[in-house]
Design a protein around this motif. Structure first.
Motif, PDB file in Angstrom:
ATOM      1  N   LYS A   1       0.837  -1.193   0.000  1.00 52.89           N
ATOM      2  CA  LYS A   1       0.000   0.000   0.000  1.00 52.89           C
ATOM      3  C   LYS A   1       0.874   1.245   0.000  1.00 52.89           C
ATOM      4  O   LYS A   1       2.001   1.218   0.484  1.00 52.89           O
TER       5      LYS A   1
ATOM      6  N   HIS B   1      16.264   4.381  -4.443  1.00 56.73           N
ATOM      7  CA  HIS B   1      15.611   5.060  -3.324  1.00 56.73           C
ATOM      8  C   HIS B   1      14.464   4.177  -2.848  1.00 56.73           C
ATOM      9  O   HIS B   1      13.932   3.368  -3.612  1.00 56.73           O
ATOM     10  N   TYR B   2      14.080   4.358  -1.591  1.00 63.56           N
ATOM     11  CA  TYR B   2      13.038   3.512  -0.998  1.00 63.56           C
ATOM     12  C   TYR B   2      11.795   3.386  -1.885  1.00 63.56           C
ATOM     13  O   TYR B   2      11.301   2.297  -2.117  1.00 63.56           O
TER      14      TYR B   2
ATOM     15  N   ASP C   1      10.287  -4.039  -1.547  1.00 55.93           N
ATOM     16  CA  ASP C   1      10.980  -3.402  -0.431  1.00 55.93           C
ATOM     17  C   ASP C   1      12.275  -4.134  -0.109  1.00 55.93           C
ATOM     18  O   ASP C   1      12.751  -4.108   1.023  1.00 55.93           O
TER      19      ASP C   1
ATOM     20  N   ARG D   1      15.201  -2.546   1.846  1.00 53.62           N
ATOM     21  CA  ARG D   1      15.190  -2.401   3.312  1.00 53.62           C
ATOM     22  C   ARG D   1      16.111  -3.446   3.932  1.00 53.62           C
ATOM     23  O   ARG D   1      16.754  -3.199   4.943  1.00 53.62           O
ATOM     24  N   TRP D   2      16.143  -4.624   3.289  1.00 50.48           N
ATOM     25  CA  TRP D   2      17.033  -5.677   3.786  1.00 50.48           C
ATOM     26  C   TRP D   2      18.490  -5.278   3.573  1.00 50.48           C
ATOM     27  O   TRP D   2      19.357  -5.603   4.372  1.00 50.48           O
TER      28      TRP D   2
ATOM     29  N   GLN E   1      19.671  -2.227   3.692  1.00 50.10           N
ATOM     30  CA  GLN E   1      20.033  -1.259   4.730  1.00 50.10           C
ATOM     31  C   GLN E   1      20.275  -1.962   6.064  1.00 50.10           C
ATOM     32  O   GLN E   1      21.249  -1.688   6.752  1.00 50.10           O
ATOM     33  N   LYS E   2      19.389  -2.901   6.401  1.00 46.07           N
ATOM     34  CA  LYS E   2      19.545  -3.648   7.657  1.00 46.07           C
ATOM     35  C   LYS E   2      20.899  -4.356   7.686  1.00 46.07           C
ATOM     36  O   LYS E   2      21.597  -4.362   8.690  1.00 46.07           O
TER      37      LYS E   2
ATOM     38  N   LEU F   1      26.836   3.581   2.124  1.00 39.62           N
ATOM     39  CA  LEU F   1      25.529   3.178   1.580  1.00 39.62           C
ATOM     40  C   LEU F   1      24.922   4.394   0.888  1.00 39.62           C
ATOM     41  O   LEU F   1      24.918   5.479   1.454  1.00 39.62           O
ATOM     42  N   GLU F   2      24.433   4.222  -0.324  1.00 41.06           N
ATOM     43  CA  GLU F   2      23.798   5.345  -1.025  1.00 41.06           C
ATOM     44  C   GLU F   2      22.621   4.873  -1.880  1.00 41.06           C
ATOM     45  O   GLU F   2      22.688   3.831  -2.519  1.00 41.06           O
ATOM     46  N   TRP F   3      21.568   5.665  -1.867  1.00 36.38           N
ATOM     47  CA  TRP F   3      20.427   5.417  -2.747  1.00 36.38           C
ATOM     48  C   TRP F   3      20.525   6.391  -3.918  1.00 36.38           C
ATOM     49  O   TRP F   3      20.484   7.605  -3.723  1.00 36.38           O
TER      50      TRP F   3
ATOM     51  N   LYS G   1      24.052  13.019  -8.829  1.00 35.00           N
ATOM     52  CA  LYS G   1      24.282  12.484  -7.482  1.00 35.00           C
ATOM     53  C   LYS G   1      25.374  11.404  -7.538  1.00 35.00           C
ATOM     54  O   LYS G   1      26.239  11.337  -6.675  1.00 35.00           O
TER      55      LYS G   1
END
Ligand SMILES: Cc1cc2nc3c(=O)[nH]c(=O)nc-3n(C[C@H](O)[C@H](O)[C@H](O)COP(=O)(O)OP(=O)(O)OC[C@H]3O[C@@H](n4cnc5c(N)ncnc54)[C@H](O)[C@@H]3O)c2cc1C
Ligand SMILES: [Zn+2]
Lengths: 604, 59
Positions: free
Chosen positions: A315, A520-521, A528, A531-532, A534-535, A556-558, A566
Motif C-alpha cells: 500500500k 531510493h526507498y 521493499d 530495506r534488507w 540497509q539492515k 551506503l547510497e540510494w 548524485k
C-alpha cells in the motif's frame, strides 16, 4: 453488470469474499467464502411480494440511510443478480417467534431459511483487485454541524436525494420541512487535503467535478435555487472538465474562494449561516444557505489489510494499493499475475476506473491467452541438503515466493513463476543453500577478485543495482560528468543481493572503501528488498567496528537512474574517504579478515 | 518488512553521518525502516548511535 452476469464465461460470486489464496501466476488457488442469500437466485423473479409483507424495517445503506428497506430486500434497483436477499441478523425467521411471512407470500417458493454459508475453492490464472473505496466520514469536522443540523448533508446523501430512483423520486427538498431550498451551499475538500489528522492529506480527485455536476443539475432543474460553492481551488484537469466548470459558472453557480470556518444554524428558521474569509477579496463574509452539502472525499476501505496479506500486496502511505511501477506498470501489482482496477489503487472517477479496468483485463488476458509466463533466468534455486529450514529466506522474499517449514523440516521451495530474481534470499541465507542464477556467489566474488588483483588500495568497489544506481552511473557517463576513475562497479539486480560476505571479501582483498548502492526507498524494483540491504549494512557497520575496522569505509547510497549528478558527487566524496585510508589500515583489515577469506566459497 | 506495518511512536535518537561525521538529532519507529539522509551532506550512510543507558540508580 447485467452483461457480466449474462456472459457465458464469467462466473459471478456475489455476497462473497476471498478467504485465502495460494500458488502463483497461472496457478492461483483462491478460497472463497460466500454468505447465504436465503433466496434461490434462479427461482426468484424479483417481484417484491416478499418485501411487501416483511414486518422488519431497516435503514437502507444504498440510499445513504435516507430510505428504509425490509429484512428481505433487493440491495439496489439494478443489483445483479436480480434477486432478493435476507438480512438474517434482523429477520424474524421462523425462530424464536415464527414469522415466515415472506416464504408464504413467495409464489415461486424460492425462500430457504436454512441456506448455509459456502466455502469453496476456484483455480484461476490471474487476479484483478477492484475492491474500491469508502466515503470519508465528515463527523470529525464538528464545525460544519453535520451531526447537529438536519439540512447539512454529504455529497453522497445529496446524490441519492436528487436521484429519480431515490427517496424523493428526484425532488430537491430540505429534510427539515420538505420544501425546496432557496440556496444550496457546497463546501469542498471535506476530509481531503487535510493535514490535521481528522482527514486525509491527499486530493480525492473526484469531488470538484462532482460538485460542478451537481451545480449544473440544480441550476438546470431548479433555476430558482441559488448555488454557492466554497473551495480552496477547483481541480478541473480532465478532458472536457474545464468546459463543464465554465458552464457551471455561466449557469449562475457562484464560486467563493475560501472554506467556511464554521456553519451555524438559526434555530427558528433552520437557515444555515456560513462565515468565510474570501480569498479573492480578502474580506470576512457571512453567507446564508438553506442546505449545506459537504463534499466528502474517498478513502481506502478499512478492511483492505486482509486482502493485502492474502495476495502479498503493498500500500502507499495514502492507504490505497501500490502499483508495481508508477509509470511503466500502472495496473500491475508487484505480485505477478495480480492487477488493479478502479479506486482500489487510488482515488479516481468512473471514467478512469473503467480505463484502468480495461487495461487490467488486457494485461491479464495477455498472460492467459499465451498460457505460459516468461520469467528471466535469474531466479533462485535451493540446495536442499544445505537448507537448515530457518525460514529467513521466506521472510526476506518480497514476493512470498518461498515456502519452507521449520516444524516439519521441509526444505525451502521457490515458486519460480513468482520469483523476480532480486537475490535478497540468497544474501540472507546463512548456510549458502541458495544460488541466484547468473548472479552466483562465485561469479560476484570472481569480479571482486579481478577488480582488486592489481593495486587494490587504489580501487573503490561499488555494488550497484541494475535499475537505479547502475543506471545512474550510466546517466553520469552519457551526461559527460567526470567522476574518479578509481570506481569499480559490480552490478546486481537489486542491492538486496549484496551478501555481507561480498563486502568482507572485498575488504579482505585490500579494498580501502566499499559502496553499496541501490534504488531510493520508493523506487525499489523489488517492492521493499532494499530495506534488507540497509539492515544488512547497518549490521555490517557494527561488525566492522567490533573488528577494529572504521565503519566509514563501508558506504551506503540510494541513487536513482536519473541522478547522474548524485552519482558523480557520491563518487567524489567517497574518493575523498579512500584517500584517508592508510596502507597500515588496509594491512590490519586484511589480517583481521583473513579467516573470512577462507569462509567464502572456493572457485571451481 | 513493509513500511506500512503497524506504526509505533517515534523514538528520538542520534545519528552519525559516516560521510561528513555530523552527529544529528533524529528519530525512528521501532521495526520500521526509513530512507535517511544527512542534513549536512545528504549522504545516506547514517548510523544510529546506540546510546548507553545511564546506570540504574541504586536505592
Ligand atoms: C461522494 C462521491 C461522489 C462521486 N461522484 C462521482 C461522479 O459524479 N462521477 C464519477 O465519475 N465518479 C464519481 N465518484 C467516483 C466513483 O464512485 C468511483 O470512481 C467508482 O465507484 C470506482 O469504482 P470501483 O469499481 O473501483 O469501486 P467501487 O464502486 O467502490 O466498487 C468496489 C466494490 O468492491 C466490493 N468489495 C470491496 N471489498 C471487497 C472484498 N474484500 N471482497 C469482495 N468485494 C469487495 C465493494 O462492496 C464494492 O461493490 C464519486 C465518489 C464519491 C465517494
Ligand atoms: Zn553528512
Amino acid at each position: 453488470m447485467a452483461d457480466v452476469a449474462r456472459h457465458p464465461r464469467i462466473e459471478l460470486h456475489t455476497l462473497a469474499t476471498v478467504e485465502a489464496a495460494s500458488g502463483s501466476v497461472g496457478n492461483f488457488k483462491v478460497k472463497i467464502r460466500q454468505k447465504p442469500r436465503y433466496v434461490d437466485v434462479d427461482a426468484c423473479t424479483a417481484c417484491g411480494d416478499c418485501a411487501k409483507v416483511c414486518p422488519v424495517l431497516l435503514p437502507n445503506e444504498f440510499e445513504a440511510g435516507l430510505m428504509t428497506k425490509r429484512a428481505i430486500h433487493q440491495l439496489f434497483p439494478q443489483a445483479v443478480p436480480a434477486a432478493y436477499v435476507i438480512d438474517m441478523d434482523h429477520c424474524l425467521g421462523t425462530n424464536p417467534i415464527a414469522c415466515g411471512k415472506c416464504a408464504e407470500a413467495c409464489g415461486v417458493h424460492c425462500i430457504d431459511y436454512d441456506d448455509q454459508e459456502k466455502v469453496f475453492e476456484v483455480e484461476v490464472g490471474t487476479i484483478i483487485v477492484a475492491t474500491g473505496q469508502d466515503v470519508m466520514d465528515p463527523t470529525p469536522f464538528e464545525e460544519y454541524g453535520y451531526t447537529r443540523y438536519e439540512n447539512v448533508l454529504t455529497s453522497l446523501e445529496f446524490e441519492r436525494l436528487i436521484s429519480p430512483l431515490g427517496p424523493t423520486l428526484g425532488h430537491l427538498i430540505k429534510l427539515s420541512d420538505r420544501t425546496l431550498p432557496k440556496t444550496v451551499a457546497f463546501i469542498q475538500c471535506v476530509g481531503s487535503r487535510c493535514d490535521d489528522g481528522r482527514g486525509k492529506p491527499y486530493c480525492s480527485n473526484i469531488c470538484c467535478m462532482n460538485t460542478i455536476k451537481d451545480s449544473l443539475l440544480i441550476r438546470d432543474h431548479w433555476p430558482d435555487v441559488e448555488v454557492k460553492i466554497f473551495y480552496i481551488d477547483i481541480r478541473a484537469f480532465g478532458k472536457g472538465f474545464e468546459d463543464m466548470y465554465k458552464r457551471s459558472k455561466a449557469a449562475g453557480a457562484k464560486y467563493i474562494r475560501g472554506i467556511p470556518g464554521e456553519v451555524m444554524e438559526d434555530p427558528e428558521t433552520k437557515e444555515l449561516i456560513l462565515h468565510v474569509e474570501n480569498g479573492d477579496t480578502g474580506r470576512l463574509e457571512e453567507h446564508r444557505a438553506e442546505m449545506v452539502i459537504l463534499s466528502v472525499g474517498m478513502e481506502a476501505p478499512a478492511d483492505m489489510r486482509k486482502l493485502q496479506t492474502i495476495l502479498n500486496l503493498q500500500k502507499t502511505p495514502d492507504g490505497f494499493y501500490l502499483e508495481a511501477h508508477p509509470k511503466l506498470l500502472p495496473v500491475d501489482a508487484a505480485t505477478k499475475g495480480v492487477f488493479f482496477a478502479g479506486t482500489a489503487e487510488g482515488p479516481k472517477d468512473v471514467k478512469d476506473s473503467v480505463t484502468q479496468a480495461s487495461a487490467a483485463a488486457a494485461r491479464a488476458l495477455r498472460l492467459m491467452a499465451e498460457g505460459k509466463v516468461h520469467i528471466p533466468a535469474i531466479t533462485s534455486t535451493i540446495d536442499e541438503d544445505l537448507c537448515k529450514f530457518c525460514e529467513v529466506c521466506a521472510k526476506a522474499c518480497p514476493y512470498g515466493a518461498i515456502t519452507v517449514d521449520r516444524k516439519t523440516k521441509k526444505p525451502a521451495v521457490v515458486a519460480e513463476a513468482a520469483c523476480a530474481g532480486c537475490g535478497t534470499c540468497g544474501a540472507e541465507c546463512a548456510t549458502g543453500a541458495i544460488t541466484m542464477k547468473h548472479f552466483t556467489d562465485e561469479q560476484i566474488i570472481a569480479q571482486v577478485d579481478a577488480m582488486l588483483a592489481d593495486r587494490p588500495e587504489e580501487k573503490i568497489v561499488v555494488f550497484a543495482c541494475n535499475w537505479c544506481s547502475y543506471a545512474g552511473g550510466d546517466f553520469a557517463g552519457v551526461s559527460r560528468l567526470q567522476y574518479p576513475p578509481t570506481m569499480r562497479l559490480v552490478r546486481t539486480m537489486c542491492s538486496g543481493r549484496v551478501d555481507k560476505k561480498f563486502v568482507l571479501h572485498a575488504f579482505a582483498k585490500g579494498a580501502p572503501v566499499v559502496l553499496v548502492s541501490g534504488c531510493h526507498y520508493v523506487d525499489c524494483h523489488y517492492i521493499d528488498a532494499n530495506r534488507w540491504t540497509q539492515k544488512r549494512v547497518e549490521r555490517l557497520w557494527d561488525q566492522l567496528e567490533r573488528k577494529g575496522i572504521r565503519p566509514e569505509r563501508l558506504q551506503l547510497e540510494w541513487i536513482s537512474s536519473a541522478e547522474g549528478a548524485k552519482f558523480q558527487t557520491v563518487m567524489e566524496a567517497i574518493e575523498k574517504i579512500r584517500r584517508t585510508v592508510t596502507p597500515e589500515e588496509i594491512e590490519h583489515t586484511k589480517k583481521v579478515l583473513e579467516k573470512n577469506l577462507l569462509e567464502v566459497p572456493i572457485l571451481v | 518488512m513493509s513500511d506500512a506495518k503497524t506504526k509505533g511512536p517515534r523514538i528520538p535518537c542520534r545519528y552519525k553521518c559516516l560521510r561528513c561525521g555530523l552527529v544529528w538529532e533524529g528519530s525512528y519507529v521501532k521495526g520500521v525502516m526509513e530512507e535517511l539522509s544527512c542534513p549536512s551532506c545528504a549522504s545516506n550512510s547514517q548510523r544510529r548511535l546506540k546510546e548507553k543507558k545511564p546506570p540504574a540508580e541504586k536505592e
